[in-house]
Scaffold this active site. Sequence first.
Site, PDB file in Angstrom:
ATOM      1  N   SER A 193      28.834  29.447 -11.405  1.00 31.99           N
ATOM      2  CA  SER A 193      27.580  30.192 -11.598  1.00 31.99           C
ATOM      3  C   SER A 193      27.732  31.590 -10.929  1.00 31.99           C
ATOM      4  O   SER A 193      27.228  32.356 -11.319  1.00 31.99           O
ATOM      5  CB  SER A 193      26.340  29.299 -10.668  1.00 31.99           C
ATOM      6  OG  SER A 193      26.024  28.111 -11.320  1.00 31.99           O
ATOM      7  N   TYR A 234      22.929  27.609 -14.184  1.00 33.25           N
ATOM      8  CA  TYR A 234      23.305  26.463 -13.485  1.00 33.25           C
ATOM      9  C   TYR A 234      24.736  25.985 -14.131  1.00 33.25           C
ATOM     10  O   TYR A 234      25.100  25.887 -15.157  1.00 33.25           O
ATOM     11  CB  TYR A 234      22.203  25.386 -13.262  1.00 33.25           C
ATOM     12  CG  TYR A 234      22.345  24.725 -14.729  1.00 33.25           C
ATOM     13  CD1 TYR A 234      22.802  23.422 -14.793  1.00 33.25           C
ATOM     14  CD2 TYR A 234      21.055  24.728 -15.286  1.00 33.25           C
ATOM     15  CE1 TYR A 234      22.787  22.565 -15.822  1.00 33.25           C
ATOM     16  CE2 TYR A 234      21.042  24.000 -16.616  1.00 33.25           C
ATOM     17  CZ  TYR A 234      21.746  22.811 -16.662  1.00 33.25           C
ATOM     18  OH  TYR A 234      21.684  22.138 -17.755  1.00 33.25           O
ATOM     19  N   CYS A 235      25.558  25.523 -13.201  1.00 32.69           N
ATOM     20  CA  CYS A 235      26.776  24.797 -13.491  1.00 32.69           C
ATOM     21  C   CYS A 235      26.690  23.487 -12.999  1.00 32.69           C
ATOM     22  O   CYS A 235      25.557  22.850 -12.784  1.00 32.69           O
ATOM     23  CB  CYS A 235      27.909  25.612 -12.820  1.00 32.69           C
ATOM     24  SG  CYS A 235      28.099  25.860 -11.112  1.00 32.69           S
ATOM     25  N   PHE A 236      27.755  22.752 -12.486  1.00 33.47           N
ATOM     26  CA  PHE A 236      27.519  21.347 -11.931  1.00 33.47           C
ATOM     27  C   PHE A 236      27.114  21.169 -10.683  1.00 33.47           C
ATOM     28  O   PHE A 236      26.174  20.647 -10.518  1.00 33.47           O
ATOM     29  CB  PHE A 236      28.964  20.739 -12.322  1.00 33.47           C
ATOM     30  CG  PHE A 236      28.888  19.161 -11.904  1.00 33.47           C
ATOM     31  CD1 PHE A 236      28.213  18.293 -12.491  1.00 33.47           C
ATOM     32  CD2 PHE A 236      29.631  18.738 -10.559  1.00 33.47           C
ATOM     33  CE1 PHE A 236      27.975  17.119 -12.012  1.00 33.47           C
ATOM     34  CE2 PHE A 236      29.358  17.375 -10.220  1.00 33.47           C
ATOM     35  CZ  PHE A 236      28.576  16.647 -10.832  1.00 33.47           C
ATOM     36  N   TYR A 252      23.442  21.473 -11.488  1.00 35.13           N
ATOM     37  CA  TYR A 252      23.112  20.177 -12.403  1.00 35.13           C
ATOM     38  C   TYR A 252      22.977  19.135 -11.406  1.00 35.13           C
ATOM     39  O   TYR A 252      22.001  18.191 -11.642  1.00 35.13           O
ATOM     40  CB  TYR A 252      23.890  19.739 -13.567  1.00 35.13           C
ATOM     41  CG  TYR A 252      23.767  18.505 -14.299  1.00 35.13           C
ATOM     42  CD1 TYR A 252      22.673  18.420 -15.194  1.00 35.13           C
ATOM     43  CD2 TYR A 252      24.651  17.425 -13.824  1.00 35.13           C
ATOM     44  CE1 TYR A 252      22.304  17.454 -15.796  1.00 35.13           C
ATOM     45  CE2 TYR A 252      24.225  16.477 -14.677  1.00 35.13           C
ATOM     46  CZ  TYR A 252      23.170  16.068 -15.657  1.00 35.13           C
ATOM     47  OH  TYR A 252      22.614  15.000 -16.055  1.00 35.13           O
TER      48      TYR A 252
END
Length: 376
Positions: A105, A97-99, A126
């Site tokens: 991602s 996962y990224c933001f 996130y």
Amino acid sequence: MTTTLIPAQQYRDIFVAGKPLIDLRAPIEFNRGAFPSSVNLPLMVDKEREKVGTCYKQQGQQAAIALGHSLVHGAVKQQRIDAWLGFLAAQPEAYLYCFRGGLRSQLTQQWLKEAGATVPYVQGGYKGMRQYLIGVIETTPSQQPLLSLSGMTGSGKTDFLIQRKEAVDLEGIANHRGSSFGKNIDPQPTQINFENQLAIALLRHQQDNHSCLLLEDESFLIGRSALPQSFYNAMQAADILVLEEADDIRLNRLLDEYVHKMHQGFVERLGIEAGFNAFSQYLLQSLTSIRKRLGGKQYQELQDTMQQALSQQLNQNQTSQHLAWINLLLQKYYDPMYEYQLEKKAHRVLFRGNHQAMHEWLDNLSQDSLSQENLG
């Protein structure tokens, strides 16, 4: 066919199971807040992310993407891929996962696929998962009855709670025992991490379908960790169970918690001499934090008694004299404050008893006898 996108509908499953997660955000983002089962293996480090962010604002998305590729290429790119593959070798079921579940991602997933690994990423990233956890905290009080465990300092509330399956240990999550002397050797989590861990504990509690949610009767602040306002408000309306304990047992429990365990912890961390000095500072600073509320005379009496106890411990390796200041602390500060606070909410007290009686009362509790209607 291997799934490459984990939908938001699976957030609950991710957190209840403690799914291994690779957090692709920069360290500065991760350190503000993350999830307990995540490890930070960033696509871009802080300086790289800052440069790409500035480029995005000034020149737009395509220029920022191009800059990102130029910053993370060759040996640097291979190092990042190797780090991900190393983690995946130990945790092959991990998700990315990224933001927001966007470009970072997708790019990482592509690079891993080229390296022979198919790894799903989480939709919404996130931000989506964080918003979901906030919602869990806000809605939990309306989904099951809350009970608040109260009791004088040293009555063993935490010891009791960790034996109960229907309990969530707020102080354990905050890594703080809630009182002026409640600081632990390791630091408290960030506020975001405290909230994330609380929400996950609530999810797991719901999964087990308990008759109630049992919590310690806490202040708004547990050390520096603040309970979410709506959750705290619900706790303030909950019925109260009062845990009773004999004074001599309370004294010896606090001697063990404040003195024996803390001294041992500091010595194990820092060595004998530095550990004792750090332990002494912990006690004296904890006392100083309530100096105004004690008043000058009582503070001085407590400080003198504490210094004498520390001197005896250092010179004779005895800790019994610590009981003197702990007893004073209970008589002059903790007990009067507790009695005043409990008097204000006496109408909410549902049951009083010692550890055995409290266990029996909760064991006999049924969902029917503890409905939302007769708790409210």
